[in-house]
Design an enzyme around this catalytic site. Structure first.
Site, PDB file in Angstrom:
ATOM      1  N   CYS A   1      -7.792 -40.473 -44.711  1.00  0.00           N
ATOM      2  CA  CYS A   1      -7.217 -41.811 -44.688  1.00  0.00           C
ATOM      3  C   CYS A   1      -6.123 -41.877 -45.734  1.00  0.00           C
ATOM      4  CB  CYS A   1      -8.283 -42.874 -44.947  1.00  0.00           C
ATOM      5  SG  CYS A   1      -9.133 -42.665 -46.523  1.00  0.00           S
ATOM      6  N   GLY A   2      -5.332 -42.913 -45.655  1.00  0.00           N
ATOM      7  CA  GLY A   2      -4.238 -43.090 -46.596  1.00  0.00           C
ATOM      8  C   GLY A   2      -3.540 -44.388 -46.306  1.00  0.00           C
ATOM      9  N   ASN A   3      -2.408 -44.600 -46.977  1.00  0.00           N
ATOM     10  CA  ASN A   3      -1.670 -45.839 -46.763  1.00  0.00           C
ATOM     11  C   ASN A   3      -1.154 -45.953 -45.334  1.00  0.00           C
ATOM     12  OD1 ASN A   3      -2.102 -46.532 -49.416  1.00  0.00           O
ATOM     13  ND2 ASN A   3      -0.177 -45.648 -50.130  1.00  0.00           N
ATOM     14  N   PHE A   4      -0.976 -44.814 -44.649  1.00  0.00           N
ATOM     15  CA  PHE A   4      -0.469 -44.844 -43.276  1.00  0.00           C
ATOM     16  C   PHE A   4      -1.526 -45.320 -42.295  1.00  0.00           C
ATOM     17  CE2 PHE A   4      -2.491 -40.743 -43.711  1.00  0.00           C
ATOM     18  CZ  PHE A   4      -3.213 -40.649 -42.540  1.00  0.00           C
ATOM     19  N   GLY A   5      -2.802 -45.113 -42.585  1.00  0.00           N
ATOM     20  CA  GLY A   5      -3.861 -45.432 -41.644  1.00  0.00           C
ATOM     21  C   GLY A   5      -4.956 -44.393 -41.719  1.00  0.00           C
TER      22      GLY A   5
ATOM     23  N   LEU B   1      -6.603 -40.409 -40.325  1.00  0.00           N
ATOM     24  CA  LEU B   1      -6.442 -39.115 -39.682  1.00  0.00           C
ATOM     25  C   LEU B   1      -7.767 -38.767 -39.029  1.00  0.00           C
ATOM     26  CD1 LEU B   1      -4.374 -36.770 -39.337  1.00  0.00           C
ATOM     27  CD2 LEU B   1      -5.576 -35.624 -41.198  1.00  0.00           C
TER      28      LEU B   1
ATOM     29  N   ASP C   1       9.221 -34.108 -50.692  1.00  0.00           N
ATOM     30  CA  ASP C   1       7.791 -34.257 -50.988  1.00  0.00           C
ATOM     31  C   ASP C   1       7.130 -32.904 -51.227  1.00  0.00           C
ATOM     32  OD1 ASP C   1       5.471 -35.598 -51.506  1.00  0.00           O
ATOM     33  OD2 ASP C   1       4.950 -35.975 -49.417  1.00  0.00           O
TER      34      ASP C   1
END
Length: 447
Positions: free
Chosen positions: A51-55, A57, A162
């Site tokens: 998970c992360g700020n994008f949503g 996985l 990145d």
């Protein structure tokens, strides 16, 4: 309802089975009648593996080929949507060596979904597996490949922005590309050639920080617009991280984020290249060259590669892909995709379930995302990166990977500084890895 079902069946029958990279599909997909969440015509969604700020996985499976894939899900109502842009960059990159395949992009209920090739462990994971020490031979084999990888990205009019070990992955164990170093996560990438004018982007200052503070170039710390030179400088810092085991600007203490980033940048500028690259003169030559490049200048990639290939030959090494981790037992992806109902709109329910599971049995949770084919006494000590599967896990850490030395996770975390549209401080568990990380405050910065 009957007619709609028939129409859907007909449209599904008309869908050809994808081979290789498939295109952008605009038709929504979701739960089938059996309660299985599907993405596109043939990708079944399994358990959450990151998970992360994008949503989120998710692990997935191609029902036509029985191959495992990674499925990245981003809420359509995201305040800083980037999945569509990352998908465009992947298509722009095409099928170069070490570029993960993208199989599908399209809506999935209230989410946008991108299906990608499933890859193996990241260099950070392998660094941990090797007791946080890489030999010169291994670093040179990595460096020679990554210079070529970055040259390819730049040839497609993109800068990466990145660089960090978590974003460079080997292939799946057993695959023909298992020893190839892949580059993933283009969520922070940017076109440095204007697609309309075909000219280089202008030089600018007072830019917000984009990237990972531990590895970013000195000019990025100074607020200068990034270009090709900055990607290569960040690679140089990462190479020295592998050779030294750590960098002089790790573990710096500060009261605020701004002060911490300032200290990291100040320490980079104050550290002579000869000191940073002590006993590795070719690395010193590499860093001196890339730091002297002009903003608009095209790097001489052949010269940089030759620095390392010549050293490789002088040492009598063979480019046999015998990395330091060869012979160590690597984890393999799970052997089954769990059936999973449609994604709940109640995010708190998911977080509560995950936290409860973690508190019940943290070690079992650590093993959930990966399962060895046989008993494995050598599990990775570090958490396996979720973004290893081509996902862009935009985790923003208040320490940005530069943790205090008294922090138990010091030196193990490396989150990028992203630049969404507004500042928000969160205190929820964010995964920059397959397994759940410890809680830590995160912050997003203005662009």
């Amino acid at each position: 309802m009957e007619n709609k079902k028939k129409d859907k069946d007909k449209s599904d029958d008309r869908m050809a089975r994808p081979s290789g990279r498939s295109g952008h599909n605009t038709r929504g997909t979701g739960s089938s009648s059996s309660g299985v969440l599907m993405v596109g015509p043939n990708f079944r969604v399994g358990k959450k593996i990151g998970c992360g700020n994008f949503g989120e996985l998710r692990l997935g499976k191609n029902l036509y080929t029985n191959e495992y894939v990674a499925i990245k899900l981003e809420p359509m109502k995201s305040r800083a949507p980037q999945l569509h842009l990352e998908y465009r960059f992947y298509k722009q990159l095409g099928s170069g060596d070490g570029i993960p395949q993208v199989y599908y992009f399209g809506p999935c209920g209230k989410y946008n979904a991108m299906v990608l090739e499933l890859l193996g462990p990241s260099l950070e994971d392998l660094f941990d597996l090797c007791d946080r020490t890489f030999s010169l031979k291994t670093v040179l084999m990595i460096a020679i490949q990554l210079i070529s990888r970055m040259e390819y990205v730049h040839s497609k009019n993109l800068i990466y922005r990145d660089v960090k070990p978590e974003n460079f992955l080997i292939g799946r164990p057993g695959n023909k590309t298992q020893q190839v170093i892949h580059i993933i996560d283009f969520g922070l990438a940017k076109e440095y050639i204007d697609p309309e004018t075909k000219k280089h982007i202008p030089y600018r200052e007072h830019k917000s920080l984009t990237g990972t503070a531990r590895y970013m170039s000195i000019n990025t710390h100074l607020g200068k617009e990034q270009s090709r030179r900055d990607d290569l400088e960040a690679l140089g810092h990462m190479f020295m991280y592998f050779l030294r085991g750590s960098l002089p600007w790790q573990g710096l203490k500060a009261d605020t984020l701004k002060e911490r980033y300032q200290k990291i940048g100040d320490t980079k500028r104050a550290t002579p290249i000869e000191v940073l690259c002590e006993n590795f003169p070719e690395m010193a030559t590499y860093l001196r060259y890339v730091r002297r490049l002009d903003f608009f200048e095209k790097p001489d990639y052949d010269y940089l590669r030759k620095l390392f290939t010549d050293l490789f030959d002088r040492k009598g090494y063979m480019f046999d892909y015998e990395y330091d981790w060869i012979g160590k037992q690597l984890p393999t992806p799970v052997g089954a995709v769990q059936q999973d109902p449609a994604l709940s709109s109640n995010r708190e329910a998911h977080q509560h379930r995950d936290k409860m599971q973690q508190s019940k049995n943290q070690s079992a949770d650590h093993r959930a995302a990966w399962d060895s084919q046989q008993a494995n006494p050598h599990h990775l000590r570090a958490h396996l990166a979720a973004d290893r599967h081509g996902g862009s896990v935009q985790v923003v850490s208040s320490t940005n990977g530069e943790l205090n030395t008294d922090d138990p996770t010091a030196g193990r975390s490396n989150a990028p500084i992203t630049a969404p549209t507004e500042v928000e401080v969160m205190d929820e568990t964010k995964c920059c890895c397959f397994f759940k990380r410890r809680k830590r405050k995160t912050i997003q910065r203005h662009k």
